[in-house]
Design a protein around this motif. Structure first.
Motif, short mmCIF file in Angstrom:
data_model
loop_
_atom_site.label_atom_id
_atom_site.label_comp_id
_atom_site.label_asym_id
_atom_site.label_seq_id
_atom_site.Cartn_x
_atom_site.Cartn_y
_atom_site.Cartn_z
N GLU A 13 8.16 21.63 2.00
CA GLU A 13 6.70 21.83 2.00
C GLU A 13 6.09 21.23 0.73
OE1 GLU A 13 4.57 22.98 4.27
OE2 GLU A 13 6.26 23.08 5.66
N TYR A 14 6.78 21.40 -0.40
CA TYR A 14 6.29 20.85 -1.67
C TYR A 14 6.23 19.33 -1.58
CZ TYR A 14 6.30 19.53 -6.59
OH TYR A 14 6.01 18.97 -7.79
N HIS A 15 7.28 18.71 -1.01
CA HIS A 15 7.30 17.26 -0.88
C HIS A 15 6.26 16.77 0.11
CE1 HIS A 15 10.64 16.64 -3.54
NE2 HIS A 15 11.44 17.42 -2.83
N VAL A 16 6.05 17.52 1.18
CA VAL A 16 5.01 17.14 2.15
C VAL A 16 3.64 17.19 1.47
CG1 VAL A 16 3.80 17.92 4.23
CG2 VAL A 16 6.29 17.78 4.22
N THR A 17 3.41 18.23 0.68
CA THR A 17 2.14 18.34 -0.05
C THR A 17 1.98 17.16 -1.01
OG1 THR A 17 2.28 20.74 0.10
CG2 THR A 17 0.76 19.84 -1.52
N ASP A 18 3.05 16.83 -1.74
CA ASP A 18 2.99 15.68 -2.65
C ASP A 18 2.72 14.39 -1.90
OD1 ASP A 18 3.33 16.98 -4.99
OD2 ASP A 18 5.43 16.39 -5.31
N TRP A 19 3.39 14.21 -0.76
CA TRP A 19 3.20 12.99 0.04
C TRP A 19 1.76 12.90 0.54
CZ3 TRP A 19 5.02 8.41 0.73
CH2 TRP A 19 4.63 7.67 1.83
N ASN A 20 1.22 14.00 1.02
CA ASN A 20 -0.16 14.00 1.50
C ASN A 20 -1.13 13.68 0.36
OD1 ASN A 20 0.56 14.53 4.13
ND2 ASN A 20 0.35 16.75 3.92
N ALA A 21 -0.87 14.23 -0.81
CA ALA A 21 -1.72 13.94 -1.97
C ALA A 21 -1.62 12.46 -2.34
CB ALA A 21 -1.33 14.82 -3.15
N PHE A 22 -0.41 11.92 -2.29
CA PHE A 22 -0.22 10.50 -2.60
C PHE A 22 -0.96 9.63 -1.59
CE2 PHE A 22 2.23 6.64 -1.66
CZ PHE A 22 2.09 5.99 -2.88
N GLN A 23 -0.82 9.94 -0.30
CA GLN A 23 -1.50 9.17 0.74
C GLN A 23 -3.02 9.25 0.57
OE1 GLN A 23 0.68 7.04 1.91
NE2 GLN A 23 0.09 7.39 4.02
N SER A 24 -3.51 10.44 0.26
CA SER A 24 -4.94 10.62 0.06
C SER A 24 -5.42 9.80 -1.12
CB SER A 24 -5.25 12.10 -0.16
OG SER A 24 -6.61 12.29 -0.44
N GLY A 25 -4.67 9.84 -2.21
CA GLY A 25 -5.02 9.04 -3.39
C GLY A 25 -4.98 7.56 -3.09
N LEU A 26 -3.99 7.14 -2.33
CA LEU A 26 -3.86 5.73 -1.97
C LEU A 26 -5.04 5.27 -1.11
CD1 LEU A 26 -1.99 3.25 -2.15
CD2 LEU A 26 -0.92 4.04 -0.04
N GLN A 27 -5.40 6.09 -0.14
CA GLN A 27 -6.54 5.74 0.72
C GLN A 27 -7.84 5.73 -0.08
OE1 GLN A 27 -6.19 8.63 3.83
NE2 GLN A 27 -4.65 7.45 4.95
N THR A 28 -7.97 6.67 -1.02
CA THR A 28 -9.16 6.69 -1.87
C THR A 28 -9.23 5.44 -2.71
OG1 THR A 28 -9.09 9.11 -1.97
CG2 THR A 28 -10.35 7.99 -3.68
N GLN A 29 -8.10 5.04 -3.30
CA GLN A 29 -8.08 3.83 -4.12
C GLN A 29 -8.39 2.60 -3.29
OE1 GLN A 29 -7.83 3.87 -7.45
NE2 GLN A 29 -8.32 1.71 -7.35
N GLN A 30 -7.88 2.53 -2.06
CA GLN A 30 -8.19 1.40 -1.19
C GLN A 30 -9.67 1.36 -0.86
OE1 GLN A 30 -5.55 2.04 2.12
NE2 GLN A 30 -3.90 0.81 1.23
N ALA A 31 -10.27 2.50 -0.61
CA ALA A 31 -11.70 2.55 -0.32
C ALA A 31 -12.50 2.10 -1.53
CB ALA A 31 -12.12 3.96 0.10
N ILE A 32 -12.08 2.53 -2.73
CA ILE A 32 -12.77 2.12 -3.96
C ILE A 32 -12.65 0.62 -4.15
CG2 ILE A 32 -12.66 2.25 -6.48
CD1 ILE A 32 -11.95 5.24 -6.12
N ASP A 33 -11.43 0.07 -3.92
CA ASP A 33 -11.23 -1.38 -4.08
C ASP A 33 -12.07 -2.16 -3.08
OD1 ASP A 33 -9.44 -0.89 -6.11
OD2 ASP A 33 -7.64 -1.15 -4.85
N GLU A 34 -12.15 -1.70 -1.84
CA GLU A 34 -12.98 -2.37 -0.84
C GLU A 34 -14.45 -2.33 -1.24
OE1 GLU A 34 -12.19 -0.64 2.96
OE2 GLU A 34 -10.12 -1.36 3.00
N ASP A 35 -14.90 -1.19 -1.74
CA ASP A 35 -16.29 -1.06 -2.17
C ASP A 35 -16.58 -1.98 -3.35
OD1 ASP A 35 -18.84 0.15 -1.82
OD2 ASP A 35 -18.47 1.37 -3.62
N LYS A 36 -15.65 -2.07 -4.30
CA LYS A 36 -15.82 -2.98 -5.44
C LYS A 36 -15.91 -4.43 -4.96
CE LYS A 36 -13.55 -0.47 -9.19
NZ LYS A 36 -12.36 -0.48 -10.08
N GLU A 37 -15.04 -4.78 -4.02
CA GLU A 37 -15.03 -6.15 -3.50
C GLU A 37 -16.35 -6.47 -2.79
OE1 GLU A 37 -12.49 -8.71 -0.28
OE2 GLU A 37 -11.42 -7.21 -1.47
N GLN A 38 -16.86 -5.53 -2.00
CA GLN A 38 -18.14 -5.75 -1.32
C GLN A 38 -19.27 -5.87 -2.33
OE1 GLN A 38 -18.46 -2.46 1.37
NE2 GLN A 38 -17.04 -3.33 2.87
#
Length: 106
Positions: free
Chosen positions: A41-66
């Motif tokens: 459960e701890y690793h699943v929580t960490d993985w979900n947090a990592f995925q969320s952070g990764l998606q957030t960073q991708q959205a920020i990068d796309e917004d910067k590019e636009q």
């Protein structure tokens, strides 16, 4: 009959011992499984947090590019406007100078 009863009793005792061995194994494994489940459960929580952070960073990068592309487009638009205005001024100056030269020399 006594012999069959003893035979049955022996078989039942052996099965019971096998069953108790299985129960002991299960009881010994159960805390390890619970520990693994909690760590999982701890690793699943960490993985979900990592995925969320990764998606957030991708959205920020796309917004910067636009935003960068909008800046480039705005700069190009202003540059073209200035070039057209300069061309208009040069054309007007050329017409006026040409008219003055014609008037003065011809």
């Amino acid at each position: 009959v006594d012999e069959k009863f003893e035979e049955l009793k022996t078989m039942m005792c052996e099965e019971f011992e096998n069953l108790t061995d299985e129960v002991k194994k299960h009881n010994g494994v159960k805390p390890m499984i619970e520990n693994l489940e909690s760590r999982f459960e701890y690793h699943v929580t960490d993985w979900n947090a990592f995925q969320s952070g990764l998606q957030t960073q991708q959205a920020i990068d796309e917004d910067k590019e636009q935003e960068h592309q909008r800046g480039i487009d705005e700069g190009d638009r202003l540059f073209n406007k200035r070039i057209k205005l300069a061309a208009l001024y040069l054309t007007g100056a050329g017409i006026i100078i040409g008219a003055l030269v014609r008037i003065l020399f011809f």
